[in-house]
Design an enzyme around this catalytic site. Structure first.
Site, PDB file in Angstrom:
ATOM      1  N   ASP A 278       0.843  -1.195   0.000  1.00  0.00           N
ATOM      2  CA  ASP A 278       0.000   0.000   0.000  1.00  0.00           C
ATOM      3  C   ASP A 278       0.882   1.251   0.000  1.00  0.00           C
ATOM      4  O   ASP A 278       1.375   1.673   1.041  1.00  0.00           O
ATOM      5  CB  ASP A 278      -0.919  -0.019   1.240  1.00  0.00           C
ATOM      6  CG  ASP A 278      -1.842   1.202   1.296  1.00  0.00           C
ATOM      7  OD1 ASP A 278      -1.922   1.928   0.284  1.00  0.00           O
ATOM      8  OD2 ASP A 278      -2.479   1.406   2.348  1.00  0.00           O
ATOM      9  N   LYS A 285       1.573   8.007   0.373  1.00  0.00           N
ATOM     10  CA  LYS A 285       1.963   8.074   1.784  1.00  0.00           C
ATOM     11  C   LYS A 285       3.260   8.867   1.916  1.00  0.00           C
ATOM     12  O   LYS A 285       4.116   8.812   1.037  1.00  0.00           O
ATOM     13  CB  LYS A 285       2.155   6.665   2.347  1.00  0.00           C
ATOM     14  CG  LYS A 285       0.853   5.906   2.534  1.00  0.00           C
ATOM     15  CD  LYS A 285       1.079   4.576   3.224  1.00  0.00           C
ATOM     16  CE  LYS A 285      -0.202   3.793   3.390  1.00  0.00           C
ATOM     17  NZ  LYS A 285      -1.168   4.402   4.310  1.00  0.00           N
ATOM     18  N   ASP A 296       0.090  -4.990   4.762  1.00  0.00           N
ATOM     19  CA  ASP A 296      -1.290  -4.567   4.525  1.00  0.00           C
ATOM     20  C   ASP A 296      -2.123  -5.722   3.956  1.00  0.00           C
ATOM     21  O   ASP A 296      -3.296  -5.572   3.675  1.00  0.00           O
ATOM     22  CB  ASP A 296      -1.307  -3.367   3.577  1.00  0.00           C
ATOM     23  CG  ASP A 296      -2.487  -2.441   3.843  1.00  0.00           C
ATOM     24  OD1 ASP A 296      -3.070  -2.531   4.934  1.00  0.00           O
ATOM     25  OD2 ASP A 296      -2.826  -1.651   2.947  1.00  0.00           O
ATOM     26  N   ASP A 356      -5.709   6.442  -0.731  1.00  0.00           N
ATOM     27  CA  ASP A 356      -5.086   5.678   0.357  1.00  0.00           C
ATOM     28  C   ASP A 356      -6.134   4.972   1.221  1.00  0.00           C
ATOM     29  O   ASP A 356      -5.802   4.172   2.081  1.00  0.00           O
ATOM     30  CB  ASP A 356      -4.209   6.610   1.210  1.00  0.00           C
ATOM     31  CG  ASP A 356      -3.192   5.845   2.040  1.00  0.00           C
ATOM     32  OD1 ASP A 356      -3.057   4.622   1.817  1.00  0.00           O
ATOM     33  OD2 ASP A 356      -2.532   6.470   2.888  1.00  0.00           O
ATOM     34  N   ARG A 360     -11.084  -0.470   1.977  1.00  0.00           N
ATOM     35  CA  ARG A 360     -12.547  -0.538   1.996  1.00  0.00           C
ATOM     36  C   ARG A 360     -13.102  -0.706   0.584  1.00  0.00           C
ATOM     37  O   ARG A 360     -14.165  -1.305   0.396  1.00  0.00           O
ATOM     38  CB  ARG A 360     -13.116   0.706   2.689  1.00  0.00           C
ATOM     39  CG  ARG A 360     -12.736   2.000   2.023  1.00  0.00           C
ATOM     40  CD  ARG A 360     -12.899   3.204   2.935  1.00  0.00           C
ATOM     41  NE  ARG A 360     -11.860   3.252   3.975  1.00  0.00           N
ATOM     42  CZ  ARG A 360     -11.771   4.190   4.908  1.00  0.00           C
ATOM     43  NH1 ARG A 360     -12.668   5.152   4.948  1.00  0.00           N
ATOM     44  NH2 ARG A 360     -10.805   4.158   5.805  1.00  0.00           N
TER      45      ARG A 360
HETATM   46  N1  BES Z   1      -3.261   0.207   5.237  1.00  0.00           N
HETATM   47  C1  BES Z   1      -3.586   1.479   5.747  1.00  0.00           C
HETATM   48  C2  BES Z   1      -3.863   1.478   7.236  1.00  0.00           C
HETATM   49  C3  BES Z   1      -2.711   1.169   8.153  1.00  0.00           C
HETATM   50  C4  BES Z   1      -1.978   2.188   8.702  1.00  0.00           C
HETATM   51  C5  BES Z   1      -2.404  -0.119   8.495  1.00  0.00           C
HETATM   52  C6  BES Z   1      -0.949   1.908   9.561  1.00  0.00           C
HETATM   53  C7  BES Z   1      -1.367  -0.403   9.354  1.00  0.00           C
HETATM   54  C8  BES Z   1      -0.642   0.615   9.899  1.00  0.00           C
HETATM   55  C9  BES Z   1      -4.841   2.002   5.051  1.00  0.00           C
HETATM   56  O1  BES Z   1      -5.023   1.615   3.737  1.00  0.00           O
HETATM   57  C10 BES Z   1      -4.748   3.484   5.053  1.00  0.00           C
HETATM   58  O2  BES Z   1      -3.914   4.009   4.380  1.00  0.00           O
HETATM   59  N2  BES Z   1      -5.615   4.122   5.824  1.00  0.00           N
HETATM   60  C11 BES Z   1      -5.668   5.519   5.930  1.00  0.00           C
HETATM   61  C12 BES Z   1      -7.115   5.895   5.757  1.00  0.00           C
HETATM   62  C13 BES Z   1      -7.345   7.321   5.467  1.00  0.00           C
HETATM   63  C14 BES Z   1      -6.736   7.740   4.155  1.00  0.00           C
HETATM   64  C15 BES Z   1      -8.841   7.556   5.422  1.00  0.00           C
HETATM   65  C16 BES Z   1      -5.172   5.929   7.302  1.00  0.00           C
HETATM   66  O3  BES Z   1      -5.460   5.226   8.271  1.00  0.00           O
HETATM   67  O4  BES Z   1      -4.464   6.928   7.391  1.00  0.00           O
HETATM   68 ZN    ZN Z   2      -4.125  -0.144   3.178  1.00  0.00          ZN
HETATM   69 MN    MN Z   3      -4.058   2.917   2.358  1.00  0.00          MN
END
Ligand code: BES
Ligand code: ZN
Ligand code: MN
Length: 510
Positions: A278, A285, A296, A356, A360
Site C-alpha cells: 500500500d 503516503k 497490509d 489511500d 474498503r
Molecule cells: N493500510 C492502511 C492502514 C494502516 C496504517 C495499516 C498503519 C497499518 C498501519 C490504510 O489503507 C490506510 O492508508 N488508511 C488511511 C485511511 C485514510 C486515508 C482515510 C489511514 O489510516 O491513514
Molecule cells: Zn491499506
Molecule cells: Mn491505504
C-alpha cells in the site's frame, strides 16, 4: 526457534518441567504440590525452588544443577512458574509456554515432559484446554522465518522439539494447540514475505497450494472475470500495478455424513483485505508512512491461516467460505485517482476522495459478492484498515464493529478463548451520514479527519445487505508485535487465525 514441535517422543524426556504456583500471600510457602513433587524423586526441582530467583511468577523458569544423574531419568528438572492460583487461566498458560519455549530453544533441548496438570485442575482448567493453550504457546514461539537471511550473517541452528504431558487428553490438547499455531505461523510467514516476492499472483498461488493440501475448493477471479463480476474496487485499486488484482474464493465443506444429518448449510463467510503493498496510490503516503505496508495483506493472511486451521484442526460441521480481495495499491499513469467515481455490483456509487483509503474499496467487492451469492449465516471481515484504530486502541485490542448481538458475543467468546482481545467501537447513522457524497452516493473517506476507524466501518456497511450478521475487525494495531514478549517475538502475530478457528469451532457441536 524450533525446526518443528511435535507431541510424543520415546522414552524419558530430556527436561522435566514442573508447574508451581506463586504464593498468594506472604504466609504461603513456595512449594510443589504432592503429586508434582512425586515425579521428581531426586528433588532437583525442590532444590531449584530454594534459589532466590524462584518466585513462581507466571512464565518464570528456574533450574538447579544436581551435579549427578537424576533418579527420575531426566537430565534436567525445571520449575515453571504459573503465577497465583486465582489468576491461572489459559492465557497465563499460553504465555508461560512461550517463555518455556524460549528457554528450551536456548538450552538446545530436544524433548520435554510438561507436568502442570495438578495446578490446572486446582484452577478448574480442563486437561484438553490446558494442553491446547500450552501447545499454542510453544508453537507460536517456535515460529522462525529465516528464508530471507543470506550469506551476510549467521543462521542459528534449530532443534526438533518433542513435548508430552501426563494424560491422553492433555496430549490431544497439545496436538490441537500446535496445529492452531502452525496455521497462525502460515499467516505470519506470509506477512513477513516482502512485497517483491509476495505479489498478487504469489498470494493467489499460495492460496491454491493450501487449498490443494487441505482439501478446500479453490476459485480465482482475475482479468476479464473481474470485469464480468463487476469487482469495481479491485479493478480500480489494482490498476496501477504490474501485479494484477484478483479475488480468491476458498470453500471448506463438511464431510457429507455430517451435512446430511440436517445441519444447516449456510456458510460462515470470512473476508480478508489482502493488499500486497500500500503506497497510498496517488494520495501517496509520506514521511516513511509506507514502511511496513507489506503487512497490509495481513487480513487475508489471517483468513488463509484460519482456513488451514478449519480444514486441518477444527473441521466444523458447517461450510466456511473465504474471500481474499488481493491487489497492490501502486502509482502509475494508469492509477485510479481522487475524484474518480466507481459503481459497485450492488448499485452503490463511490466518489474516491483519497486513494489511500483503498482497503474498503476492495472489501466492498467481497461483501457485495458474499451477500448476493453465498447466502451467508454471518460475515466476518479482517483488515488492516486504518491508522486511526492504532491511535485509539494501540496494539492491545483489535477494533470490532458488529451490530448483531449474537454474532458479537460469539466473536467475543472466540477471541477470549484465543487470547486475542477485541473491543467494540460504536456505529451510528451519523457516522454513515459522514460518508455521503455530493457527487456520488458515498465518499471513500471524509476529509474532515473524524473517527477514521468508524468511517471505514460505516463505508463498508453500505455493502452488507440488511439483516446479514456482519462483523468488521480492524487489525491495524494488532497484526504486529513490537516486542519479544509472551508467545510472540517482534514481528507478525497472525492475529485472527485462532479467533476465527475458535469461532468456526462453535459450529462443530451440531
Ligand atoms: N493500510 C492502511 C492502514 C494502516 C496504517 C495499516 C498503519 C497499518 C498501519 C490504510 O489503507 C490506510 O492508508 N488508511 C488511511 C485511511 C485514510 C486515508 C482515510 C489511514 O489510516 O491513514
Ligand atoms: Zn491499506
Ligand atoms: Mn491505504
Amino acid at each position: 526457534m524450533f525446526e518443528s514441535v511435535t507431541v510424543g517422543g520415546r522414552g524419558k524426556s530430556e527436561v522435566l518441567v514442573l508447574g508451581v504456583f506463586q504464593p498468594s500471600s506472604g504466609k504461603d510457602r513456595l512449594a510443589l504440590d504432592r503429586q508434582t513433587a512425586g515425579l521428581d524423586p531426586s528433588s532437583s526441582g525442590g532444590d531449584a525452588l530454594k534459589r532466590p530467583e524462584a518466585t513462581g511468577e507466571a512464565g518464570s523458569v528456574v533450574e538447579a544443577y544436581a551435579g549427578k544423574p537424576l533418579r527420575s531419568g531426566h537430565s534436567r528438572v525445571w520449575i515453571l512458574g504459573l503465577g497465583k492460583k486465582e489468576g491461572l487461566s489459559t492465557d497465563v498458560l499460553r504465555s508461560a509456554a512461550g517463555n518455556l519455549g524460549r528457554r528450551l530453544a536456548a538450552s538446545k533441548a530436544v524433548s520435554a515432559q510438561i507436568e502442570v496438570l495438578p495446578c490446572c485442575t486446582a484452577a478448574r482448567i480442563d486437561a484438553g484446554g490446558a494442553g491446547s493453550a500450552i501447545g499454542e504457546g510453544l508453537g507460536l514461539i517456535g515460529w522462525v522465518c529465516d528464508q530471507f537471511k543470506g550469506t551476510g550473517g549467521t543462521k542459528s541452528g534449530r532443534k526438533k522439539l518433542a513435548v508430552k504431558g501426563p494424560t491422553e487428553r492433555f496430549n490431544a490438547g497439545l496436538e490441537r494447540g500446535l496445529g492452531l499455531a502452525l496455521s497462525a505461523n502460515i499467516a505470519r510467514t506470509l506477512s513477513q514475505t516482502p512485497p517483491n516476492i509476495a505479489t498478487t499472483s504469489y498470494m493467489a498461488d499460495r492460496a491454491r497450494r493450501l487449498a490443494r493440501e487441505c482439501g478446500l475448493n479453490y476459485r480465482l477471479f482475475e482479468g476479464q472475470a473481474l470485469v464480468r463480476e463487476k469487482f469495481e474496487g479491485l479493478i480500480n485499486v489494482g490498476k496501477a500495478s504490474e501485479n494484477k488484482p484478483c479475488m480468491v474464493r476458498l470453500e471448506y465443506s463438511p464431510r457429507r455424513g455430517r451435512a446430511a444429518r440436517g445441519v444447516a448449510s449456510r456458510p460462515l463467510v470470512l473476508v480478508g483485505k489482502t493488499m500486497t503493498y500500500d503506497t497510498g496510490g496517488l494520495s501517496l503516503k509520506v514521511n516513511n508512512g509506507m514502511v511496513g505496508m507489506k503487512r497490509d495483506k495481513d487480513g487475508g493472511c489471517a483468513v488463509l491461516g484460519a482456513m488451514h486451521a478449519i480444514a486441518t484442526v477444527v473441521k466444523p460441521s458447517r461450510p466456511v467460505v473465504a474471500l481474499l480481495a488481493i491487489a497492490e495499491n501502486s502509482i502509475s499513469d494508469e492509477a485510479y485517482r481522487p475524484d474518480d467515481v466507481l459503481t459497485y455490483r450492488n448499485g452503490v456509487t463511490v466518489e474516491v476522495t483519497n486513494t489511500d483509503a483503498e482497503g474498503r474499496l476492495v472489501l466492498a467487492d467481497a461483501l457485495c459478492w458474499a451477500c448476493e451469492k453465498e447466502d451467508p449465516s454471518a460475515i466476518v471481515d479482517l483488515a488492516t484498515l486504518t491508522g486511526g484504530v492504532v491511535v485509539a486502541l494501540g496494539s492491545t485490542y483489535c477494533g470490532m464493529f458488529c451490530e448483531d448481538d449474537r454474532l458479537r458475543s460469539r466473536i467475543e467468546r472466540a477471541a477470549a478463548a484465543a487470547g486475542e482481545r477485541v473491543w467494540r467501537l460504536p456505529m451510528h447513522d451519523e457516522y454513515r451520514e459522514l460518508m455521503k457524497s455530493p457527487v456520488a452516493d458515498i465518499v471513500n473517506s471524509n476529509p474532515n479527519r473524524k473517527a477514521h476507524p468508524i468511517q471505514g466501518a460505516a463505508f463498508l456497511s453500505y455493502f452488507v445487505k440488511e439483516g446479514v450478521p456482519w462483523c468488521h475487525l480492524d487489525i491495524a494495531g494488532v497484526h504486529v508485535a513490537e516486542a519479544n514478549k509472551g508467545c510472540f517475538i517482534e514481528g507478525p502475530t497472525g492475529w485472527g487465525v485462532r479467533t476465527l478457528a475458535y469461532l468456526a469451532e462453535q459450529d462443530s457441536a451440531g
